[in-house]
Design a protein around this motif. Structure first.
Motif, short mmCIF file in Angstrom:
data_model
loop_
_atom_site.label_atom_id
_atom_site.label_comp_id
_atom_site.label_asym_id
_atom_site.label_seq_id
_atom_site.Cartn_x
_atom_site.Cartn_y
_atom_site.Cartn_z
N LEU A 256 0.80 -1.23 0.00
CA LEU A 256 0.00 0.00 0.00
C LEU A 256 0.83 1.28 0.00
N LEU A 257 1.99 1.27 0.67
CA LEU A 257 2.79 2.50 0.71
C LEU A 257 3.12 3.02 -0.69
N PRO A 258 3.56 2.16 -1.61
CA PRO A 258 3.82 2.67 -2.96
C PRO A 258 2.56 3.20 -3.65
N MET A 259 1.40 2.62 -3.33
CA MET A 259 0.15 3.07 -3.95
C MET A 259 -0.21 4.47 -3.46
N TYR A 260 0.00 4.73 -2.19
CA TYR A 260 -0.23 6.08 -1.65
C TYR A 260 0.77 7.06 -2.28
N GLN A 261 2.01 6.63 -2.36
CA GLN A 261 3.06 7.53 -2.86
C GLN A 261 2.87 7.86 -4.35
N LYS A 262 2.28 6.93 -5.10
CA LYS A 262 2.01 7.17 -6.52
C LYS A 262 0.69 7.90 -6.75
N GLY A 263 -0.10 8.09 -5.69
CA GLY A 263 -1.39 8.75 -5.84
C GLY A 263 -2.50 7.82 -6.27
N GLU A 264 -2.24 6.51 -6.26
CA GLU A 264 -3.28 5.54 -6.61
C GLU A 264 -4.32 5.44 -5.50
N ILE A 265 -3.92 5.79 -4.28
CA ILE A 265 -4.84 5.95 -3.15
C ILE A 265 -4.59 7.35 -2.60
N ILE A 266 -5.65 8.13 -2.46
CA ILE A 266 -5.47 9.51 -2.02
C ILE A 266 -5.61 9.64 -0.51
N SER A 267 -5.09 10.71 0.04
CA SER A 267 -5.17 10.98 1.47
C SER A 267 -6.63 11.12 1.91
N PRO A 268 -6.97 10.60 3.10
CA PRO A 268 -8.33 10.72 3.62
C PRO A 268 -8.62 12.08 4.27
N LYS A 269 -7.72 13.04 4.12
CA LYS A 269 -7.84 14.31 4.83
C LYS A 269 -9.23 14.95 4.70
N ASP A 270 -9.79 14.92 3.49
CA ASP A 270 -11.08 15.58 3.25
C ASP A 270 -12.23 14.90 3.98
N ASP A 271 -12.03 13.65 4.41
CA ASP A 271 -13.08 12.92 5.11
C ASP A 271 -12.93 12.97 6.62
N LEU A 272 -12.00 13.77 7.10
CA LEU A 272 -11.74 13.84 8.54
C LEU A 272 -12.11 15.21 9.11
N ARG A 273 -12.60 15.21 10.34
CA ARG A 273 -12.82 16.46 11.08
C ARG A 273 -11.59 16.67 11.97
N LEU A 274 -10.83 17.73 11.72
CA LEU A 274 -9.56 17.93 12.40
C LEU A 274 -9.73 18.64 13.74
N MET A 275 -9.06 18.13 14.76
CA MET A 275 -9.00 18.74 16.08
C MET A 275 -7.54 18.82 16.48
N GLU A 276 -7.14 19.86 17.20
CA GLU A 276 -5.73 20.01 17.57
C GLU A 276 -5.55 19.98 19.08
N TRP A 277 -4.59 19.18 19.50
CA TRP A 277 -4.19 19.13 20.91
C TRP A 277 -2.88 19.92 21.03
N ASP A 278 -3.00 21.15 21.52
CA ASP A 278 -1.84 22.01 21.74
C ASP A 278 -1.27 21.62 23.11
N VAL A 279 -0.24 20.79 23.08
CA VAL A 279 0.25 20.15 24.30
C VAL A 279 0.71 21.16 25.34
N ASP A 280 1.36 22.22 24.91
CA ASP A 280 1.94 23.17 25.87
C ASP A 280 0.97 24.25 26.34
N ASN A 281 -0.04 24.53 25.56
CA ASN A 281 -0.87 25.71 25.86
C ASN A 281 -2.32 25.42 26.24
N MET A 282 -2.82 24.24 25.93
CA MET A 282 -4.21 23.94 26.29
C MET A 282 -4.32 23.53 27.75
#
Length: 373
Positions: free
Chosen positions: A321-347
């Motif tokens: 699978l790694l080569p498939m991701y690297q070639k773009g045959e499988i795209i990143s799931p970023k658009d299907d994720l809701r992003l949350m950030e854990w600011d370790v030092d400041n939260m």
């Protein structure tokens, strides 16, 4: 020993639990701070800095106490009662390595994921004893790497574990829950292999828009609605026209209920249906005729157990699978994720804990927590 001493903290923060509550698992969560020395000794353990992790249904089910696989509760985190760190899947960066680990195997700065579940990923740092507990993930974006263990490995094994002699350009695979991340990866893998896919999705007002995206962005060959899936007339009249001279050899079910029955009906003699989820919470029910006259095989799939019994299969997933991701045959799931950030030092601690509660309770897109150190 190889390490970046300036990046080795004195304390670790982890989301822990000591009991389970099916009705509201957010009530068992605690944010716990403890000395790094509780889990890590230089030149003995591998120290890992957390980069990101998803909040998966299995994580929530563990907190509820209904998941068959659970981590052992322990006092080594300096808690008042035996506790476990939540989270099964995640991405880490190696911060410190014992000198006994060969440089060509791992080095400081490598991205890694745990080989097995129950690792306890909801934490700022983790430590492990053996390099064999880790898999290298260099070369991917954090969204693909942090979700690799569950979705990507499941998709790859579903396509390749049960049918060994796919006939490219002729054979079909059908999957329900076509908008799920696993189904999207399945269709991309199949597209690269020349296997045709029929994705079943819920009826919706924007059906054409969603169907077009599944075909153009994720490689699905054809997309049908659950209404069409359940329509026997469609199966007799329209489906043969759609398949032309091909046949559906594998059905992937993560819904259950009538949807599972309908995709099983589309299999030919000796076809296989694999169930890997149950979104509808309804049982899988097959007509007796499918079992007697068509000899349909109905199998179950659980990535946690497969990896436990056959860790080499997960290593195989990485290799392919790694080569498939690297070639773009499988795209990143970023658009299907809701992003949350854990600011370790400041939260503040209460902010962090509330973020995890929100990640469990907010539905829709998969919630994904990225750490800012």
């Amino acid at each position: 020993m190889s390490s970046l001493k300036s990046r080795i903290p004195q304390f670790v923060k982890s989301i822990v639990y000591s009991e389970h509550l099916a009705e509201d698992p957010t009530k068992v969560l605690k944010l716990h701070k403890y000395p790094l020395s509780s889990i890590f000794q230089e030149n003995k353990n591998i120290l890992l800095k957390s980069i990101a992790f998803p909040v998966n249904p299995s994580d929530i089910n563990q907190l509820q106490g209904v998941y068959p696989s659970k981590p052992e509760k322990t006092l080594k985190y300096n808690t008042d009662t035996p506790s476990a760190i939540a989270g099964n899947e995640g991405l880490f960066e190696i911060v410190s390595l014992p000198s006994s680990v060969p440089h060509d195997q791992f080095k400081v700065g490598d991205w890694v994921i745990p080989l097995q579940a129950n690792f306890g990923t909801w934490s700022t740092y983790r430590a492990c004893d053996l390099p064999s507990e880790l898999i290298k993930m260099n070369g991917l974006d954090k969204f693909s790497a942090a979700t690799f263990s569950v979705n990507s490995c499941t998709a790859y094994l579903l396509v390749n574990r049960y049918i060994k002699d796919w006939n490219p350009g002729q054979d079909w695979l059908i999957t329900n829950a076509g908008t799920s991340q696993v189904s999207k990866i399945v269709t991309q893998i199949c597209s690269s292999l020349g296997i045709k896919t029929l994705s079943v999705i819920r009826d919706r007002d924007n059906f054409d828009e969603v169907a077009n995206e599944l075909k153009t962005k994720y490689g699905a060959t054809e997309v049908i609605s659950e209404s069409q899936n359940n329509d026997k007339a469609f199966g007799k009249e329209k489906l043969p026209q759609l398949l032309k001279n091909g046949k559906i050899r594998l059905a992937l079910n993560s819904v259950g209920g009538s949807s599972a029955t309908a995709i099983a009906r589309k299999l030919p003699k000796d076809g296989i249906m694999v169930t890997y989820g149950g979104m509808s919470m309804k049982p899988v029910s097959l007509p007796t005729s499918l079992l007697i006259f068509k000899n349909i095989q109905c199998l179950g799939f659980w990535i946690t157990q497969i990896t436990k019994e056959h860790p080499e299969e997960k290593q195989g997933c990485v290799k392919h699978l790694l080569p498939m991701y690297q070639k773009g045959e499988i795209i990143s799931p970023k658009d299907d994720l809701r992003l949350m950030e854990w600011d370790v030092d400041n939260m503040k601690d209460e902010q962090v804990l509330q973020m995890f509660k929100d990640a469990i309770q907010i539905k829709g897109k998969k919630n994904f927590i990225s750490l800012k150190h």
